[in-house]
Write a protein that holds these residues in place. Structure first.
Motif, short mmCIF file in Angstrom:
data_model
loop_
_atom_site.label_atom_id
_atom_site.label_comp_id
_atom_site.label_asym_id
_atom_site.label_seq_id
_atom_site.Cartn_x
_atom_site.Cartn_y
_atom_site.Cartn_z
N PRO A 50 0.97 -1.04 0.11
CA PRO A 50 0.01 -0.28 0.12
C PRO A 50 0.73 1.37 0.33
CG PRO A 50 -0.54 -1.52 1.86
CD PRO A 50 0.59 -1.64 0.76
N ARG A 51 0.49 2.54 -0.72
CA ARG A 51 1.00 3.29 -0.80
C ARG A 51 0.47 4.88 -0.75
NH1 ARG A 51 1.66 2.00 -6.01
NH2 ARG A 51 1.11 3.48 -7.52
N LEU A 52 0.23 5.70 -0.14
CA LEU A 52 -0.12 7.33 -0.06
C LEU A 52 0.60 7.91 -1.13
CD1 LEU A 52 -1.84 9.04 1.38
CD2 LEU A 52 0.06 9.55 2.27
N GLN A 53 1.28 8.05 -2.07
CA GLN A 53 1.94 8.42 -3.30
C GLN A 53 1.82 8.23 -4.28
OE1 GLN A 53 5.01 10.58 -0.37
NE2 GLN A 53 5.01 11.85 -2.14
N PRO A 54 2.49 8.69 -5.38
CA PRO A 54 1.97 8.53 -7.09
C PRO A 54 2.86 6.81 -7.37
CG PRO A 54 2.16 10.63 -6.96
CD PRO A 54 2.78 9.86 -5.69
N ILE A 55 4.18 7.17 -6.44
CA ILE A 55 5.07 5.82 -6.85
C ILE A 55 5.52 5.61 -5.56
CG2 ILE A 55 5.74 6.64 -9.30
CD1 ILE A 55 8.14 8.12 -7.97
N PRO A 56 5.92 4.14 -5.46
CA PRO A 56 6.56 3.68 -4.31
C PRO A 56 7.95 3.95 -3.63
CG PRO A 56 6.55 2.27 -6.11
CD PRO A 56 6.14 3.26 -6.94
N PRO A 57 8.24 4.29 -2.18
CA PRO A 57 9.57 4.97 -1.52
C PRO A 57 10.62 3.75 -2.71
CG PRO A 57 8.22 4.26 -0.36
CD PRO A 57 7.37 3.80 -1.42
N VAL B 178 11.26 19.15 -6.19
CA VAL B 178 11.03 18.92 -5.00
C VAL B 178 9.64 18.57 -5.05
CG1 VAL B 178 10.64 19.07 -2.37
CG2 VAL B 178 12.85 19.50 -3.81
N ASP B 179 8.82 19.52 -5.44
CA ASP B 179 7.47 20.01 -5.66
C ASP B 179 6.88 18.99 -6.45
OD1 ASP B 179 7.60 22.78 -4.49
OD2 ASP B 179 7.88 23.39 -6.70
N VAL B 180 7.74 18.30 -7.53
CA VAL B 180 6.81 17.79 -8.38
C VAL B 180 7.02 16.02 -7.46
CG1 VAL B 180 6.80 15.62 -9.97
CG2 VAL B 180 7.36 18.12 -10.28
N LEU B 181 8.65 15.51 -6.35
CA LEU B 181 8.28 14.36 -6.33
C LEU B 181 7.13 14.26 -4.51
CD1 LEU B 181 12.12 14.45 -6.49
CD2 LEU B 181 10.48 12.98 -7.14
N ALA C 185 7.86 9.79 -11.25
CA ALA C 185 9.51 8.62 -11.36
C ALA C 185 9.88 9.62 -12.31
CB ALA C 185 8.49 7.88 -12.51
N ALA C 186 9.97 10.16 -13.31
CA ALA C 186 10.74 10.91 -14.59
C ALA C 186 11.92 11.47 -13.84
CB ALA C 186 9.68 11.47 -15.26
N ALA D 229 13.89 10.12 -11.00
CA ALA D 229 15.44 9.66 -12.13
C ALA D 229 16.26 11.20 -12.48
CB ALA D 229 14.91 9.11 -13.69
N GLU D 230 15.28 12.13 -12.82
CA GLU D 230 16.52 13.12 -13.34
C GLU D 230 16.85 13.79 -11.84
OE1 GLU D 230 15.33 17.18 -15.56
OE2 GLU D 230 13.64 16.15 -15.37
N LEU D 231 16.21 13.98 -11.08
CA LEU D 231 17.43 14.25 -9.70
C LEU D 231 18.23 13.83 -9.51
CD1 LEU D 231 17.22 15.90 -6.94
CD2 LEU D 231 15.98 15.33 -5.98
N LYS D 232 18.25 12.52 -9.43
CA LYS D 232 19.34 11.25 -9.33
C LYS D 232 20.67 11.18 -10.02
CE LYS D 232 17.93 7.07 -8.03
NZ LYS D 232 17.15 5.74 -7.42
N ARG D 233 20.42 11.70 -10.87
CA ARG D 233 21.15 11.59 -12.51
C ARG D 233 22.24 13.20 -12.12
NH1 ARG D 233 17.40 9.69 -16.16
NH2 ARG D 233 16.78 12.03 -16.93
N TYR D 234 21.17 14.15 -11.62
CA TYR D 234 21.72 15.83 -10.94
C TYR D 234 22.89 15.64 -10.15
CZ TYR D 234 22.80 20.29 -9.57
OH TYR D 234 23.05 20.89 -9.24
N LEU D 235 21.93 14.49 -8.45
CA LEU D 235 23.07 14.23 -7.70
C LEU D 235 24.06 13.77 -8.19
CD1 LEU D 235 20.99 13.87 -4.97
CD2 LEU D 235 22.37 15.66 -5.32
#
Length: 393
Positions: A67-74, A161-164, A176-177, A180-186
């Motif tokens: 079960p999850r509250l947000q659109p994608i799993p943690p 962050v607003d989207v996530l 989800a995209a 992935a974009e934030l992870k690539r940046y970091l």
């Protein structure tokens, strides 16, 4: 079965359903926007139990079909999504990076930024939007300064962050995209700091070891993402809601103006009083059947601690709906409880205290420019901040 999240009557106030549930059904079943169901926990003691008992797992929320509250799993590599021993190891490694020394070193950065923002507000002149011109700008500057994110990238990071932290504002594919974009940046930032270390948190985490152990690349990336998502929007929203709360309680605002020595207790009271999120805590999954109150939660079922409800529990807080900047006995749960207690709690308190002090000193006549009834909380979002807060002086 009730649909969650509930709708508050006023920004910053918990929805009225919480008070009713605390009295009548403190552990109750709710349905999330995802269609999943969970047990919503509304009393102070039950919230502490859920956050402190290892039978309620964060790691299980990352499993397929959970079960999850947000659109994608943690993300399973996030410290937010780990149980012991993995969480214990990671927290032991990174805790020194959030100690008093590093937080204290940020004080002049925060004070300088607050002074610059207040000066810019004065130059712009009233009316002005306190959200876009102050509340959002301060924490994104501080958190990017802490990590070592270049100033030119701050607006991009804020947008990520607003989207996530969306619930229904953005489709799952976009969330989800963006992750992935934030992870690539970091990952790029980490590679840069590995080649050219500097005096920032990313460089410190890269170099950090404990008995030969060190953070993996995925752990480094996700820790950066955790710091950004936890340190920007929640703080920005808390700053805006805190000013709104003070505007709504003019006698308490005058007490604070007359006696700035009340700022430390006022900060904790604002943290307790303001309902910052839709509910409060991190979703957890029961790993075995657990009796909570009069309800048996079955293994595999989700449990959501409603911190904003716990912070108004009359069994713990005297006159809990009274806003009192001098409240001394204030064991609020805003930063969580147990192993997932917020590592950035010191920094969040410091930012809020300096933001209040700087604004009250620099713009002592600041006040709402519109009736409270015209304000609406951010919709479709995990964080229940304000899209705008028009002020004048």
């Amino acid at each position: 079965m009730r649909r969650f999240p509930f709708v508050p009557r006023c920004p910053g106030e918990p929805a009225p359903e919480f008070e009713q549930l605390r009295r009548e059904e403190p552990v109750s079943k709710v349905t999330f926007p995802t269609g999943d169901t969970a047990w919503l926990v509304t009393t102070y003691e039950d919230n502490k139990t859920v956050m402190g008992d290892q039978r309620f797992s964060r790691a299980h929320t990352t499993r397929p079909g959970a079960p999850r509250l947000q659109p994608i799993p943690p993300d399973p590599n996030s410290m937010f999504s780990m149980d012991p021993p993995e969480h214990t190891r990671l927290r032991r490694l990174v805790s020194p990076a959030f100690n008093n020394r590093r937080t204290a070193a940020l004080r002049p950065v925060i004070e300088r930024e607050v002074d610059l923002l207040v000066a810019a507000l004065k130059e712009t002149g009233p009316p002005a939007d306190l959200v876009s011109l102050f509340a959002r700008r301060l924490p994104i500057t501080v958190i990017c300064e802490l990590l070592g994110v270049p100033a030119a990238d701050r607006d991009t990071i804020a947008g990520f962050v607003d989207v996530l932290l969306s619930l229904t504002q953005y489709p799952p594919e976009q969330v989800a995209a963006t992750r992935a974009e934030l992870k690539r940046y970091l990952a790029g930032l980490i590679a840069d700091r590995r080649a050219d270390p500097r005096d920032d948190l990313v460089s410190e985490l890269i170099a950090m070891r404990d008995s030969g152990d060190r953070l993996s690349e995925d752990e480094l990336v996700m820790l950066g993402a955790t710091v950004l998502t936890g340190g920007f929007l929640s703080t920005a929203s808390e700053i805006a809601l805190s000013f709104l709360c003070l505007f709504r309680h003019p006698a308490e605002l005058e007490r604070l103006r007359a006696d700035p020595g009340l700022l430390p207790t006022a900060v904790d009271e604002l943290l307790r009083y303001n309902a910052l999120t839709t509910g409060g805590g991190l979703l957890r999954i029961a790993t075995e059947d657990v009796k909570l109150g009069n309800v048996t939660i079955a293994a595999g079922e989700a449990v959501l601690p409603a911190i904003s409800s716990a912070n108004r529990d009359p069994s713990v807080f005297h006159d809990p709906d009274l806003f009192d900047v001098g409240r001394e006995d204030n064991p609020h749960l805003t930063f969580g409880h147990g192993m997932h207690y917020c590592l950035g709690a010191r920094l969040a308190r410091l930012e809020l205290e300096i933001a209040l002090a700087g604004m009250l000193r620099g713009l002592p006549e600041v006040r709402l420019a519109v009736p409270v009834e015209e304000l609406r909380p951010q919709g479709g979002h995990l964080i229940r901040g304000l899209p705008e807060l028009p002020v004048t002086w």
